[in-house]
Scaffold this motif. Structure first.
Motif, short mmCIF file in Angstrom:
data_model
loop_
_atom_site.label_atom_id
_atom_site.label_comp_id
_atom_site.label_asym_id
_atom_site.label_seq_id
_atom_site.Cartn_x
_atom_site.Cartn_y
_atom_site.Cartn_z
N PRO A 555 -21.88 -6.66 27.58
CA PRO A 555 -22.91 -7.42 26.87
C PRO A 555 -24.31 -6.97 27.26
O PRO A 555 -24.53 -6.37 28.31
N VAL A 556 -25.29 -7.29 26.40
CA VAL A 556 -26.69 -7.18 26.80
C VAL A 556 -26.93 -8.17 27.94
O VAL A 556 -26.45 -9.30 27.91
N ASN A 562 -27.28 -3.28 32.74
CA ASN A 562 -26.04 -3.44 31.99
C ASN A 562 -24.83 -3.60 32.91
O ASN A 562 -23.89 -4.33 32.61
N GLY A 563 -24.81 -2.91 34.05
CA GLY A 563 -23.65 -2.98 34.93
C GLY A 563 -22.43 -2.36 34.29
O GLY A 563 -22.48 -1.25 33.77
N GLU A 564 -21.32 -3.09 34.29
CA GLU A 564 -20.09 -2.59 33.68
C GLU A 564 -19.70 -3.49 32.50
O GLU A 564 -20.56 -3.93 31.76
N ALA A 567 -19.81 -9.82 31.75
CA ALA A 567 -21.12 -10.46 31.74
C ALA A 567 -21.55 -10.77 33.16
O ALA A 567 -20.76 -11.21 33.99
N GLY A 568 -22.83 -10.53 33.46
CA GLY A 568 -23.38 -10.88 34.75
C GLY A 568 -23.06 -9.92 35.87
O GLY A 568 -23.28 -10.24 37.04
N ASP A 569 -22.54 -8.73 35.55
CA ASP A 569 -22.17 -7.79 36.63
C ASP A 569 -23.23 -6.70 36.85
O ASP A 569 -22.96 -5.69 37.48
N GLY A 570 -24.44 -6.91 36.30
CA GLY A 570 -25.48 -5.92 36.44
C GLY A 570 -26.19 -5.99 37.78
O GLY A 570 -25.90 -6.83 38.65
N GLU A 612 -28.62 3.01 38.08
CA GLU A 612 -27.23 2.81 38.48
C GLU A 612 -26.31 3.92 37.96
O GLU A 612 -25.18 4.04 38.41
N GLU A 613 -26.80 4.75 37.04
CA GLU A 613 -25.97 5.82 36.51
C GLU A 613 -26.21 7.17 37.15
O GLU A 613 -25.82 8.19 36.63
#
Length: 680
Positions: A555-556, A562-564, A567-570, A612-613
């Motif tokens: 999700p946005v 963004n994380g993975e 939701a909420g993993d950023g 993160e990338e």
């Protein structure tokens, strides 16, 4: 297949190429026993002939557990047998589904003393052959999974087939396997064509007919070389259960139509229909577009717990017939502009399947003609709506107002049977369906006769929620509509003061009669959004409500990266070591829409690729004011500092923040809208 690896980790694993690992495999220096087995049994010099084994003459249809279970405990013998039973009980077998496929995690992490694969005795206490026998007894077929590497894609590290191709293929054949999905992890940098060709030859050597699915994510353009290697090949990375992922994958697969045909199929990954991350309307689009692309239809939901609507979508035989047409053509893009797509597929009987696909967040009119989709000139045509299961006649126009993220799927033919059908009518809507509570909104509906014959005794109605006021301000009926003429009605729609923001259903209906007196009805479901005017002054976009979002992976995220996939993993928004406390974390292709109500002036942000990338990822950013691009960047990479982006959005009702892959394909494209602000 991503399995339990992260996207970044998977890329690194696939790219690993160390001398120690190569030596272990026998890919440098003398070949050890495991690799020698493949070398000794492989055919000598001649290249393998093209696959003309009569398999997969239409796209394979079936089930794969991964999208619904991953490696969780519920993936076991009981589940697989249950799916086979449901195929029979729910009519899916009769509709064409035949493969029940096991994905990763079916084996123990180590081979036995003889180098053989060992089924997990907890998940599959009876072994794989017993499961195959059960599936075969129901007139179905069994599929299995492994990887063209030392280990599979799961982080637990189950054994891959690299260096064991011939013994593994023989085990599969001995168990009664009918389908092999061959993944791409831990491949030690070996040439892709060599890896996949070796397994092709190993499968052929068993003497058992086994459909061969190449799953190397399109990294080496298998559509260009794999027609004589496998029966289908993945064209993209992994799908996930959200609109952005499905849309991105569809767009990557559509241009490859020329490479598909009987026994050789482009594979845009498995179906997510029924897994819960999209609406039923979006799932119908997913199923429609996979079918018109002649894609394999592999159910990815746990059929033991899905809704009846899911069964209705998956079991629509008229749509399945488009996918399974024996001519084997993949649908090609006829037009694509402003999120309005026309895709047409030539059918063996000379008809055309036509998808009118709307990728946007609001209803759109999408139109084409019989000539544009390849049909010969005729007085009139039969038009069959494959979701409504109704037939009409048309003078040649093929058009519809398509709901947001919806698809109208039609089958159009030039025949002499058109006159027995009522004329097709197109329902339309003008005016904004973004409504502020307590304020009247002006809408205009239209009912247009597309048929060769007139529509008689026409009436239109517009309905909304029970407590809304919907008032007609002009006539709602017409005695007759000749070809091309329309009944236009003006309406005032008011949501009561205090109506909470959100989406609400409106329904436009038209009833009419054909010249012979046959009654017909057409229905257009619409969505009205109750919106709140943006606050005065400057606000952070990460704190404001949005109208809609799409995102390529997960999700946005508000005020984190963004994380993975969850939701909420950023993480904190970070661009080139600079951290932003506020903003939006996205993954290309992404779009975020905000209601600005013609009351705002500027959007500003610091944009770039999130740290993160690592060294991967490249994206471009755009700001749109209604339908006009107001500002954009060039392609930005992880090596670059954040770039300031600002746009004048004066007078716009809707502002849209878009993040693209920059035109170079999607690989770890995490983008940040750092410090994103709206001034009103």
């Amino acid at each position: 297949m991503r399995h339990l690896l992260t996207r970044t980790t998977r890329r690194r694993v696939v790219g690993a190429l160390t001398a120690g690992l190569l030596g272990t495999l026998g890919l440098t220096g003398p070949a050890p026993a495991a690799h020698a087995e493949a070398t000794a049994q492989a055919p000598a010099a001649p290249a393998a002939p093209a696959l003309d084994d009569g398999l997969a003459l239409t796209p394979p249809m079936g089930f794969n557990n991964w999208n619904s279970t991953h490696c969780r405990a519920e993936f076991n013998e009981e589940m697989v047998k249950g799916i086979a039973d449901i195929f029979v009980e729910k009519g899916l077998k009769d509709a064409g589904y035949q493969y029940v496929n096991l994905d990763d995690c079916w084996a123990l992490p180590a081979r036995d003393a003889n180098g053989k694969l060992v089924p997990d005795p907890v998940r599959f206490p009876g072994g794989i052959k017993a499961v195959a026998d059960y599936v075969h007894a129901r007139g179905l077929k069994l599929g299995i999974y492994t990887s063209a590497g030392t280990k599979t894609c799961n982080s637990a590290g189950f054994p891959g087939a690299l260096g064991h191709e011939y013994s593994d293929a023989q085990q599969f054949a001995d168990w009664g396997v009918d389908y092999l999905k061959y993944d791409n992890c831990n491949n030690q940098g070996m040439d892709a064509k060599l890896r996949y060709t070796t397994m092709r030859d190993a499968l052929k050597a068993t003497g058992r007919p086994i459909v061969y699915s190449i799953c190397e994510w399109g990294e080496n353009k298998p559509w260009e070389w794999a027609a004589d290697v496998g029966h289908l090949w993945r064209t993209t990375g992994d799908i996930s259960d959200n609109w952005g992922s499905m849309l991105s994958i569809m767009k990557q697969n559509l241009p490859l139509a020329q490479y598909a045909g009987p026994g050789q199929w482009n594979d845009p990954d498995m179906l997510e229909v029924g897994n819960g991350g999209m609406t039923d309307n979006e799932y119908r689009t997913h199923f429609s577009m996979w079918s018109i692309m002649a894609a394999p239809l592999l159910i990815g939901s746990d059929l033991r717990s899905v809704s009846e609507e899911t069964f209705d979508i998956l079991g629509n035989r008229e749509v399945i017939a488009v996918d399974q047409d024996p001519l084997g053509k993949q649908g090609a893009v006829v037009s694509s502009e402003g999120g309005r797509w026309v895709v047409a597929k030539e059918m063996k009987d000379g008809s055309r399947a036509v998808a009118l696909f709307n990728e946007t967040g609001s209803a759109q009119r999408i139109a084409t003609t019989a000539g544009a989709v390849g049909l010969p000139e005729a007085d009139a045509y039969t038009l069959r709506d494959l979701w409504q299961h109704k037939s009409y006649n048309t003078a040649g126009t093929i058009s519809a107002t398509v709901p947001a993220r919806g698809t109208v799927l039609l089958r159009v033919s030039a025949d002499d049977k058109w006159a027995k059908n009522p004329p097709a009518v197109e329902l339309g809507l003008e005016g904004s369906t973004l409504i502020e509570a307590g304020k009247a909104a002006a809408l205009t509906t239209s009912v247009t006769d597309l048929g060769r014959t007139p529509a008689k005794r026409v009436s239109a109605s517009l309905g909304g929620p029970a407590d809304w006021t919907v008032k007609a301000n002009s006539p709602t009926t017409a005695g007759v509509l000749p070809t091309g003429r329309a009944l236009r009605t003006k309406w005032t729609v008011t949501a009561p003061a205090g109506t909470p923001p959100g989406s609400y259903e409106l329904t436009l209906k038209a009833s009419y009669r054909s010249p012979s007196g046959t009654r017909a009805e057409s229905v257009l479901p619409l969505t009205a959004s109750v919106v709140v005017a943006p606050p005065s002054g400057t606000s952070y976009l990460g704190d404001l409500p949005w109208l809609s979002t799409t995102n390529g992976w997960g999700p946005v995220e508000r005020n984190t990266s963004n994380g993975e996939s969850a939701a909420g993993d950023g993480n904190p928004l970070t661009i080139n070591d600079v951290v932003y406390a506020k903003g939006l974390g996205v993954h290309a292709e992404s779009s975020i829409e905000y209601y600005t109500g013609k009351a705002c002036e500027t959007v500003t942000a610091q944009v770039g690729v999130d740290d993160e990338e690592g060294s991967e990822g490249s994206v471009a950013f755009e700001i749109w004011a209604d339908g006009t691009k107001a500002a954009s960047t060039g392609v930005l990479t992880n090596a670059q500092a954040a770039q300031a982006l600002s746009a004048d959005v004066t007078g716009a009702q809707v502002v849209r923040l878009v993040t693209t892959d920059g035109g170079d394909g999607i690989t770890s494209d995490h983008g940040d809208w750092g410090d994103a602000r709206l001034t009103c």
